[in-house]
Design an enzyme around this catalytic site. Structure first.
Site, mmCIF file in Angstrom:
data_model
loop_
_atom_site.group_PDB
_atom_site.id
_atom_site.type_symbol
_atom_site.label_atom_id
_atom_site.label_comp_id
_atom_site.label_asym_id
_atom_site.label_seq_id
_atom_site.Cartn_x
_atom_site.Cartn_y
_atom_site.Cartn_z
ATOM 1 N N HIS A 61 0.833 -1.208 0.000
ATOM 2 C CA HIS A 61 0.000 0.000 0.000
ATOM 3 C C HIS A 61 0.864 1.252 0.000
ATOM 4 O O HIS A 61 2.061 1.187 0.241
ATOM 5 C CB HIS A 61 -0.975 0.016 1.179
ATOM 6 N N HIS A 63 0.969 5.412 1.335
ATOM 7 C CA HIS A 63 0.464 6.535 2.131
ATOM 8 C C HIS A 63 1.015 7.814 1.509
ATOM 9 O O HIS A 63 2.226 7.931 1.310
ATOM 10 C CB HIS A 63 0.968 6.474 3.579
ATOM 11 N N TYR A 126 -14.999 27.982 16.703
ATOM 12 C CA TYR A 126 -15.007 29.152 15.824
ATOM 13 C C TYR A 126 -16.403 29.378 15.248
ATOM 14 O O TYR A 126 -16.936 30.489 15.276
ATOM 15 C CB TYR A 126 -13.987 28.962 14.702
ATOM 16 N N GLN A 130 -18.824 32.530 16.128
ATOM 17 C CA GLN A 130 -18.572 33.438 15.020
ATOM 18 C C GLN A 130 -19.377 34.728 15.141
ATOM 19 O O GLN A 130 -18.850 35.802 14.925
ATOM 20 C CB GLN A 130 -18.882 32.748 13.685
#
Length: 146
Positions: A61, A63, A126, A130
């Site tokens: 595999h 990554h 956040y 906001q």
């Protein structure tokens, strides 16, 4: 150096962790094949405008952590990378194509992708606050004018 990239009208930091495997997870990405996959991912990514941040080619595999410009979709990037890599590997190593199990395809059909970015809790906080931040900024602007 900034954590953000810049294009004509956008600042961006779109980082993704992507994992994909050869068909049937065959342990084929070793020796020269693995080295070529590593090299070709760098070459094809650069042609797409994708920056390789981290790359690890295992025997079964891959990554990849990459910065992908917002104008490109992950599916487009993966289609190009997997397609070009398969064509290159089949042409450079013709014995790979002879294996009937491949069925003319080198990679598994799918892939794994996850975003790499700011902590989820920071984003949620956040968003949650906001409106308060906008009101504070409006007050600050009014105080500067008055």
């Amino acid at each position: 150096m900034s954590r953000y990239e810049q294009a004509s009208h956008v600042f961006w930091r779109c980082q993704y962790h992507i994992v994909w495997t050869p068909k049937y997870r065959f342990k084929i990405l070793k020796n020269n094949i693995g080295k070529d996959v590593f090299r070709f991912i760098h070459i094809y990514s650069e042609k797409l405008g994708v920056k390789v941040v981290e790359l690890n080619v295992q025997v079964d595999h891959i990554h990849l952590v990459a910065k992908v410009p917002p104008k490109l979709s992950i599916s487009k990037v993966m289609g190009c990378l997997k397609g070009r890599l398969a064509l290159k590997l089949f042409s450079k190593y013709p014995h790979l194509r002879k294996n009937k199990a491949w069925g003319g395809r080198f990679w598994q059909r799918g892939y794994f992708v996850d975003t790499v970015g700011v902590n989820e809790e920071i984003i949620r906080r956040y968003v949650r606050h906001q409106d308060k931040m906008e009101k504070q900024e409006e007050r600050r602007q009014l105080n500067l004018l008055g």
